[in-house]
Design an enzyme around this catalytic site. Structure first.
Site, PDB file in Angstrom:
ATOM      1  N   GLU A 170     -26.893   8.361 -20.396  1.00 55.16           N
ATOM      2  CA  GLU A 170     -27.819   9.235 -21.132  1.00 55.16           C
ATOM      3  C   GLU A 170     -27.893  10.668 -20.597  1.00 55.16           C
ATOM      4  O   GLU A 170     -28.974  11.229 -20.449  1.00 55.16           O
ATOM      5  CB  GLU A 170     -29.220   8.603 -21.161  1.00 55.16           C
ATOM      6  N   GLU A 181     -26.292  -2.161 -25.799  1.00 55.29           N
ATOM      7  CA  GLU A 181     -27.723  -2.477 -25.705  1.00 55.29           C
ATOM      8  C   GLU A 181     -28.294  -2.783 -27.087  1.00 55.29           C
ATOM      9  O   GLU A 181     -29.373  -2.325 -27.458  1.00 55.29           O
ATOM     10  CB  GLU A 181     -28.491  -1.290 -25.090  1.00 55.29           C
TER      11      GLU A 181
HETATM   12  O1  G3I Z   1     -41.593  -2.534 -12.037  1.00 53.51           O
HETATM   13  C1  G3I Z   1     -42.853  -2.102 -12.572  1.00 53.51           C
HETATM   14  C2  G3I Z   1     -43.924  -3.024 -12.162  1.00 53.51           C
HETATM   15  O2  G3I Z   1     -44.055  -2.969 -10.769  1.00 53.51           O
HETATM   16  C3  G3I Z   1     -45.213  -2.623 -12.865  1.00 53.51           C
HETATM   17  O3  G3I Z   1     -46.208  -3.544 -12.574  1.00 53.51           O
HETATM   18  C4  G3I Z   1     -44.998  -2.594 -14.390  1.00 53.51           C
HETATM   19  C5  G3I Z   1     -46.247  -2.120 -15.132  1.00 53.51           C
HETATM   20  O4  G3I Z   1     -45.899  -1.437 -16.322  1.00 53.51           O
HETATM   21  O5  G3I Z   1     -43.968  -1.717 -14.659  1.00 53.51           O
HETATM   22  C6  G3I Z   1     -42.747  -2.102 -14.080  1.00 53.51           C
HETATM   23  O6  G3I Z   1     -41.761  -1.177 -14.429  1.00 53.51           O
HETATM   24  C7  G3I Z   1     -41.301  -1.258 -15.749  1.00 53.51           C
HETATM   25  C8  G3I Z   1     -39.813  -1.515 -15.687  1.00 53.51           C
HETATM   26  O7  G3I Z   1     -39.252  -1.476 -16.988  1.00 53.51           O
HETATM   27  C9  G3I Z   1     -39.452  -2.860 -15.055  1.00 53.51           C
HETATM   28  O8  G3I Z   1     -40.020  -3.888 -15.804  1.00 53.51           O
HETATM   29  C10 G3I Z   1     -41.566   0.074 -16.442  1.00 53.51           C
HETATM   30  O9  G3I Z   1     -42.963   0.229 -16.633  1.00 53.51           O
HETATM   31  C11 G3I Z   1     -40.882   0.130 -17.783  1.00 53.51           C
HETATM   32  O10 G3I Z   1     -40.980   1.428 -18.326  1.00 53.51           O
HETATM   33  C12 G3I Z   1     -39.404  -0.199 -17.599  1.00 53.51           C
HETATM   34  O11 G3I Z   1     -38.800  -0.181 -18.875  1.00 53.51           O
HETATM   35  C13 G3I Z   1     -37.398  -0.295 -18.873  1.00 53.51           C
HETATM   36  C14 G3I Z   1     -36.777   1.010 -19.388  1.00 53.51           C
HETATM   37  O12 G3I Z   1     -35.363   0.846 -19.477  1.00 53.51           O
HETATM   38  C15 G3I Z   1     -37.092   2.191 -18.490  1.00 53.51           C
HETATM   39  O13 G3I Z   1     -36.611   3.328 -19.048  1.00 53.51           O
HETATM   40  C16 G3I Z   1     -37.018  -1.438 -19.794  1.00 53.51           C
HETATM   41  O14 G3I Z   1     -37.488  -2.664 -19.246  1.00 53.51           O
HETATM   42  C17 G3I Z   1     -35.516  -1.500 -19.993  1.00 53.51           C
HETATM   43  O15 G3I Z   1     -35.204  -2.427 -21.000  1.00 53.51           O
HETATM   44  C18 G3I Z   1     -35.015  -0.129 -20.432  1.00 53.51           C
HETATM   45  O16 G3I Z   1     -33.605  -0.181 -20.561  1.00 53.51           O
HETATM   46  C19 G3I Z   1     -32.998   1.034 -21.024  1.00 53.51           C
HETATM   47  C20 G3I Z   1     -31.582   1.063 -20.505  1.00 53.51           C
HETATM   48  O17 G3I Z   1     -31.558   0.903 -19.113  1.00 53.51           O
HETATM   49  C21 G3I Z   1     -30.890   2.384 -20.877  1.00 53.51           C
HETATM   50  N1  G3I Z   1     -30.968   2.630 -22.294  1.00 53.51           N
HETATM   51  C22 G3I Z   1     -32.273   2.504 -22.899  1.00 53.51           C
HETATM   52  C23 G3I Z   1     -32.894   1.145 -22.556  1.00 53.51           C
HETATM   53  C24 G3I Z   1     -34.174   0.959 -23.265  1.00 53.51           C
HETATM   54  O18 G3I Z   1     -35.113   1.952 -22.859  1.00 53.51           O
END
Ligand code: G3I
Length: 333
Positions: A134, A241
């Site tokens: 990205e 994805e």
């Molecule tokens: O790890 C913390 C945890 O400690 C906390 O309690 C919790 C509370 O919200 O958050 C957790 O972190 C989250 C993390 O995923 C792990 O679960 C974040 O809030 C959340 O924003 C994060 O989202 C991920 C996202 O990437 C971040 O940008 C999604 O799960 C994941 O599916 C998504 O994947 C991305 C690809 O890597 C790249 N392309 C886009 C795709 C979708 O956004």
């Protein structure tokens, strides 16, 4: 009469790998589905820099190891996701002890050490890495996204990073991965980036098209145009994805507890058309869904704001949705 389940990985065994993004919770919930249908796995979050390498001298391998062991035990393959991203990356990586940005040599050295450690630990199962994720700016008029990577390494930072990735592991496939990859403005910028890298003699093996798609967008023609352009660069293409949310782009699903049958049918037709198109491209070597069943999708938080978005091929109980059957029916002899 109940229809017989056909493993997706068997259905497409002559075309492409079929993958799913998973985490330890998805694995616990959907293990049987994963083993039945998928032969490739991407770690949804736990191999991203910030998750696996939170401090300079501390790696947090536990969650990634759970997935890696599962992959080894079941003879699956893995897409590595991801080395360089503006998101989910540790702050320490860019800073010295006084909190100032490190210089170029230090950042490249830190990244190289990280790549080497990841390669030592997971090199037996990872055959491809999303090296840079990205990096293209969505907004009209600008080319690369601003990030600390770009600020410290300069405008040609992507080339430097791919050269480093090749030095660390010349035998793994190196990919550039992005979203909005079919939108003409962004598509043209991705094309330009990859073409420039190739023209400069950089090893780049493929383009990852994320395919976070909606009920209305993109059109099949738009996808086809993007595929044609990327394939003309003589690189491999991975759909990395994929999900198809049950609403139009920019909206969220309007139904709170259960999806409407006609929307599920429409989703099935979309999925079927996408897979028919993918089959026409020799360059496509892998198709990965961003999740396994509607039990969990990142979209439920991101788009649904806590409501379901039902974007995958299996429902919350792990049963095949119409989308699954539409794909299977159109590809079975
Ligand atoms: O790890 C913390 C945890 O400690 C906390 O309690 C919790 C509370 O919200 O958050 C957790 O972190 C989250 C993390 O995923 C792990 O679960 C974040 O809030 C959340 O924003 C994060 O989202 C991920 C996202 O990437 C971040 O940008 C999604 O799960 C994941 O599916 C998504 O994947 C991305 C690809 O890597 C790249 N392309 C886009 C795709 C979708 O956004």
């Amino acid at each position: 009469m109940t229809k017989k389940i056909k493993p997706l990985k068997d259905l497409f065994k002559h075309q492409f790998k079929i993958g799913a993004a998973i985490n330890p919770e998805i694995l616990a919930h959907d293990e049987e589905l994963i083993l039945t249908h998928f032969n490739s796995v991407t770690v949804e979050n736990d191999m991203k820099f910030g998750e696996i390498h939170p401090e300079e001298n501390r790696y947090a391998f536990e969650r990634a190891d759970i997935i890696a062991d599962f992959v080894r035990e079941n003879h699956l393959t893995m897409r590595g996701h991801t080395f360089v991203w503006h998101n989910q990356t540790s702050d320490w990586l860019f800073k010295d002890q006084s909190g100032k940005n490190v210089d170029e040599a230090t950042l490249l050295d830190r990244l190289e050490q990280h790549m080497r450690i990841m390669n030592q630990r997971y090199g037996d199962i990872i055959y491809v890495w999303d090296v840079v994720n990205e990096a293209i700016e969505d907004k009209k008029g600008s080319y690369l996204r601003e990030s600390l990577w770009k600020e410290i390494l300069g405008d040609n930072y992507i080339e430097k990073i791919f050269r480093l990735a090749e030095k660390v592991n010349p035998s793994v496939d190196l990919f550039y991965n992005d979203y909005n990859e079919t939108k003409p403005e962004k598509r043209d910028k991705i094309y330009k980036l990859v073409k420039n890298l190739k023209d400069n003699g950089v090893k780049i093996d493929g383009i990852g098209m994320q395919a976070h798609w909606s009920m209305d967008k993109p059109s099949i023609d738009e996808i086809k145009e993007a595929l044609d352009m990327y394939a003309s660069l003589d690189v491999k293409i991975h759909i990395t994805e994929m999900d198809v949310r049950l609403c139009n782009e920019g909206e969220k699903p309007k139904f709170a507890t259960e999806p409407e049958p006609e929307m599920l049918k429409k989703q099935a037709l979309r999925y079927q058309a996408f897979f028919k198109l993918f089959q026409q491209y020799e360059a496509i070597e892998s198709v990965t869904l961003w999740g396994v069943s509607d039990y969990y999708s990142w979209l439920d938080d991101f788009i649904g704001k806590g409501n379901k978005t039902w974007p995958l091929l299996f429902n919350e109980e792990g049963r095949p949705k119409e989308a699954y059957w539409y794909i299977v029916d159109s590809f079975s002899e």
